[in-house]
Design an enzyme around this catalytic site. Sequence first.
Site, PDB file in Angstrom:
ATOM      1  N   ASP A 259       0.878  -1.180   0.000  1.00  0.00           N
ATOM      2  CA  ASP A 259       0.000   0.000   0.000  1.00  0.00           C
ATOM      3  C   ASP A 259       0.912   1.225   0.000  1.00  0.00           C
ATOM      4  OD1 ASP A 259      -2.158   1.868   0.413  1.00  0.00           O
ATOM      5  OD2 ASP A 259      -3.357   0.205   1.150  1.00  0.00           O
ATOM      6  N   HIS A 282       1.652   1.875  -3.262  1.00  0.00           N
ATOM      7  CA  HIS A 282       0.682   2.787  -3.867  1.00  0.00           C
ATOM      8  C   HIS A 282       1.244   4.201  -3.916  1.00  0.00           C
ATOM      9  CE1 HIS A 282      -3.009   0.016  -2.853  1.00  0.00           C
ATOM     10  NE2 HIS A 282      -2.110  -0.562  -3.620  1.00  0.00           N
TER      11      HIS A 282
END
Length: 447
Positions: A259, A282
């Site tokens: 993430d 991310h």
Amino acid sequence: MRLIGFFVAALAALPEVVECAAGRVHHAKDGSVIGTTAGRPTILPKPLTTGKQFIKSERRKRTCFVDALGNGQDDGPQILAAAQECNGNGTVALLSPLYTIATPLDLTFLNGIDFDIQGTLKFTPDTDFWQENSFKYTFQNSSAFWQFGGYDVHIFGSGKGTIDGSGQVWYDLYAKDPLILRPILIAYNGLHQATVSGLKLRYSPQWYQVVIDSSDVIFDDIDIFGGSVSSNPAKNTDGWDTYRSDNIVIQNSHIDNGDDCVSFKPNSTSVVVQGLFCNGSHGISVGSLGQYYKVYDLVEDVYVYNITMINASDMARIKVWPGVQSALSVDLQGGGGIGLVNNITYDTMQISNVEYGIELTQCYGQKNLTLCNEYPSTLTIQNVMFKNMFGTASKKYDPTVGTLVCSSPSVCHNIYAQNINVVPPSGKAPKYTCTNIDRTLLNIPCV
Ligand SMILES: *[C@@H]1O[C@H](CO)[C@@H](O)[C@H](O)[C@H]1NC(C)=O
Ligand SMILES: *[C@@H]1O[C@H](CO)[C@@H](O)[C@H](O)[C@H]1NC(C)=O
Ligand SMILES: *[C@@H]1O[C@H](CO)[C@@H](O)[C@H](O)[C@H]1NC(C)=O
Ligand SMILES: *[C@@H]1O[C@H](CO)[C@@H](O)[C@H](O)[C@H]1NC(C)=O
Ligand SMILES: *[C@@H]1O[C@H](CO)[C@@H](O)[C@H](O)[C@H]1NC(C)=O
Ligand SMILES: *[C@@H]1O[C@H](CO)[C@@H](O)[C@H](O)[C@H]1NC(C)=O
Ligand SMILES: *[C@@H]1O[C@H](CO)[C@@H](O)[C@H](O)[C@H]1NC(C)=O
Ligand SMILES: *[C@@H]1O[C@H](CO)[C@@H](O)[C@H](O)[C@H]1NC(C)=O
């Protein structure tokens, strides 16, 4: 007699206290060598600084050694006792190869203490126990195994010390029930004038680190690695999240996660992130912000410099919820928050296999763009610079390599892009989606 017996027992339970020095050899009771104390490294922001001061701290005068109990016995209580004993000019030395942590550690009382961590601290995989007993935070329903807080604290792992969250059981359980409370590996809660360095962080159930209500903290040489071996992914494994914190530097680190590599949550100010290698993430994200209705969120004075980003969804990312409530997933809903994103710079980035080099959105969590434009964000984004980005996007949106979507021109000002050289893998001319934003300031091919 009974009283003396009690005191002897109490003393025996306390950690050994000796004068402190780096390079001190520590022996087990049988005379074998457990390890040698490491010196506290000198950690300074490099090459950029926030412009704010980091205080120098005193040499420590005492060492409290904690020897692992072994056989899966809980070492939590004796680590807590050592932290209490050596608080105020001491060092807690964790030199055994493996410590088992079966109980939460509340280390928020610290004042003038170092942690010399050379062994592995492994949290037990008891998901029922931890959900019940972890530290709970109202922000995003988060929880943590362990929390550090206080003043003048240095935690160093010398490239060896490891903290392992036993994440696999959590990844598998979360796939069955998204409402379980997966602990964050380490929370820094009310931590000031501190450094954290040379640690390996492994298999966190959720975010690796959260920095809450903290200031003047430098993170250096942190090595993050984890992932799932089953078909259930290791979700939400952010490297760092900063929240209500000021003067934070995150530098010189390697992050392999699933993430955000780093995420600036509400009220993160004066933050420098530099010299990171992020794989599988991310991106480096402002937000998400504006999740909580009518709550004011501020992210200001952030400089992100010299980042290598590979196999990621994004490099530079700013995500803001729209002015209308929406549900991104069963455990993530929000929108309608107010506030400001101001003075954010992303400078010098090398990317490879990244879906979007730049992703700015004020419609986070709302797939219906008509609805998003009907209820523009009540959180303004201004004075943002994206510059000096090089490399290749992934084929996912080829030939689009970036997207900048404001919900209304009245809530997005002074957003610049300069010297951005990102190409799609097909070799076609790169394209950017630009909506409700001043294109004259964007030196990129908007469509
Ligand atoms: C730590 O050291 C400082 C300076 O030497 C001294 O003023 C302070 O009292 C010490 N604290 C404790 C708890 O020993
Ligand atoms: C950029 O960061 C890397 C570590 O990822 C470091 O080796 C390099 O020296 C840094 N370069 C600059 C110009 O700061
Ligand atoms: C990036 O992550 C993937 C998946 O964890 C791994 O296979 C690969 O070796 C990593 N690459 C680098 C350069 O760290
Ligand atoms: C952020 O700071 C502002 C004041 O600047 C305050 O009103 C707001 O409640 C804070 N938000 C959070 C999420 O703490
Ligand atoms: C913008 O933020 C950076 C990084 O914290 C800081 O050095 C700079 O002074 C800020 N600029 C302004 C105009 O406040
Ligand atoms: C927090 O968890 C509760 C249920 O456990 C859920 O209803 C709520 O939406 C969650 N809040 C956020 C912000 O995720
Ligand atoms: C990660 O990125 C590297 C460099 O772009 C690439 O060689 C590798 O195949 C990628 N790994 C995955 C798992 O996508
Ligand atoms: C999107 O929102 C608009 C405006 O509220 C609505 O008319 C439309 O039906 C929505 N579209 C979808 C696919 O839900």
